[in-house]
Scaffold this active site. Sequence first.
Site, PDB file in Angstrom:
ATOM      1  N   HIS A   1       0.826  -1.207   0.000  1.00 51.82           N
ATOM      2  CA  HIS A   1       0.000   0.000   0.000  1.00 51.82           C
ATOM      3  C   HIS A   1       0.850   1.242   0.000  1.00 51.82           C
ATOM      4  O   HIS A   1       1.842   1.299   0.703  1.00 51.82           O
ATOM      5  CB  HIS A   1      -0.797   0.077   1.310  1.00 51.82           C
TER       6      HIS A   1
ATOM      7  N   HIS B   1      -4.574  -0.435  11.716  1.00 57.09           N
ATOM      8  CA  HIS B   1      -3.870   0.837  11.841  1.00 57.09           C
ATOM      9  C   HIS B   1      -4.071   1.460  13.204  1.00 57.09           C
ATOM     10  O   HIS B   1      -5.154   1.416  13.755  1.00 57.09           O
ATOM     11  CB  HIS B   1      -4.446   1.787  10.764  1.00 57.09           C
TER      12      HIS B   1
ATOM     13  N   GLU C   1      -8.580  10.582  12.659  1.00 62.51           N
ATOM     14  CA  GLU C   1      -9.177  10.315  11.348  1.00 62.51           C
ATOM     15  C   GLU C   1     -10.699  10.403  11.437  1.00 62.51           C
ATOM     16  O   GLU C   1     -11.348   9.552  12.034  1.00 62.51           O
ATOM     17  CB  GLU C   1      -8.791   8.912  10.866  1.00 62.51           C
TER      18      GLU C   1
ATOM     19  N   TYR D   1     -18.268   1.917   1.430  1.00 63.23           N
ATOM     20  CA  TYR D   1     -16.837   1.956   1.709  1.00 63.23           C
ATOM     21  C   TYR D   1     -16.312   0.526   1.820  1.00 63.23           C
ATOM     22  O   TYR D   1     -16.891  -0.308   2.520  1.00 63.23           O
ATOM     23  CB  TYR D   1     -16.593   2.738   3.000  1.00 63.23           C
TER      24      TYR D   1
ATOM     25  N   HIS E   1     -11.898   7.910  14.291  1.00 62.90           N
ATOM     26  CA  HIS E   1     -10.885   7.080  14.927  1.00 62.90           C
ATOM     27  C   HIS E   1      -9.837   8.026  15.488  1.00 62.90           C
ATOM     28  O   HIS E   1      -9.094   8.673  14.747  1.00 62.90           O
ATOM     29  CB  HIS E   1     -10.288   6.083  13.920  1.00 62.90           C
TER      30      HIS E   1
ATOM     31  N   HIS F   1      -8.047   0.684  14.408  1.00 58.80           N
ATOM     32  CA  HIS F   1      -9.167   0.527  13.473  1.00 58.80           C
ATOM     33  C   HIS F   1      -8.675  -0.276  12.275  1.00 58.80           C
ATOM     34  O   HIS F   1      -7.490  -0.554  12.148  1.00 58.80           O
ATOM     35  CB  HIS F   1      -9.725   1.888  13.039  1.00 58.80           C
TER      36      HIS F   1
END
Length: 433
Positions: free
Chosen positions: A282, A325, A331, A340, A355, A361
């Site tokens: 990523h 994460h 966030e 989503y 978050h 999360h």
Amino acid sequence: MSGFNNEFTSEDPRCPGALPEGQNNPQKCEYGLYAEQLSGTAFTAMRHENRRTWLYRIRPSVIHTPFQKVDKGLLTHDWDAVEPNPNQLRWHPFDFPEKKQDFVQGLATVCGAGDPKSRNGIAIYVYLCNKPMEDKCLYNSDGDFLIVPQEGTLNITTEMGRMMVEPNEICVIQRGMRFSVDVKGNTRGYILEVFSDHFQLPTLGPIGANGLANPRDFLTPVAWYEDREVNEYTLVNKYHGHLFAATQGHSPFDVAAWHGNYVPYKYNLSNFMAVNSVTFDHADPSIFTVLTCPSLKPGVAIADFVIFPPRWSVQEKTFRPPYYHRNCMSEFMGLIYGKYEAKEEGFRPGGASLHSIMTPHGPDLECFEKASNASLKAEKIAEGTMSFMFESSLSMAVTPWANNTKVDPNYFKCWQPLRKYFNSNNKDAAKKK
Ligand SMILES: [Fe+2]
């Protein structure tokens, strides 16, 4: 600073030649206009960061009655009214209002941190409205608004001209600019307010000169004026987190011409050129940053506006959804339309999630199981979807309204069924599901 330091000029075609040539403040302006400067940065800001616009208008903006404090509804910057809450928070879609209310009356603070008095901080709102602002405008002394419509079109009149902003577009209206919002029917969206600085395009580094949000796709209004006497036109001023109102006998949208680089703008999110890994793994979500408001620490944002648009996903040997994460940033996410990918249920258009700093999360059970076993062919993801994130280096608190409104008490449950696959005797434990 990239992007918005271009000098724009605009003249209402009904007043050709209204812009003075060769100077900003002539002894007498054309057509009997007044010259007025709107400063968006300190006079002495570095040239590449300096923002100001000269307005040539029917009357200077100073003609109004004294400001009086008025009801601010659900707008607040009191970050201590609710006990701190580090839990993952998710909100069901916020309800449209039952009574008639306009854009200003429909501003509800969800969360934030910091203080406009010291010009350091942010506030996140939803707006829920169903009627136009009639003979009424707002200007924000505290900061800049980045507005993300989710339901309903915003027809916005500003001192620099008019903008129609639809869902999947965003607009930025900076500190001090008077604007009025016309809506039809149920209208909902999100706002990120920054108290310190202005939004700018992120630097691109090795990406090069093109990509992400390209400067040419940001649209500014063209000059438009109305010479309209009004019995009582109300100016609302957001100042120190409160609302004040004054009146005047004419429309504030009386600017026949302007020039400068301090102007509102809009941007269509479908113009975003997404960049991502074409091998494996990523890129961090910062790769999807549309606009950023920098802090004084290089590379750290007061707030980033990040989107997750429809795009191709092609990474090999990779768990492709967002990784699990914990973040030193807060966030806040919203969904404009669609589903989503990391949570297909529960996170719905017009809702939100938060978050907080270091709160874990990531994908829910279903997403993890599906993506761990999916064949890794090239596929289009997030089709028919536009989600976004306001990511901030500040540690945000929620307001009493947000703490008691549409909160999903079951959010934490989406991670509880995640199973243990570990087997110290079997290196391939995860592969033999
Ligand atoms: Fe995250």
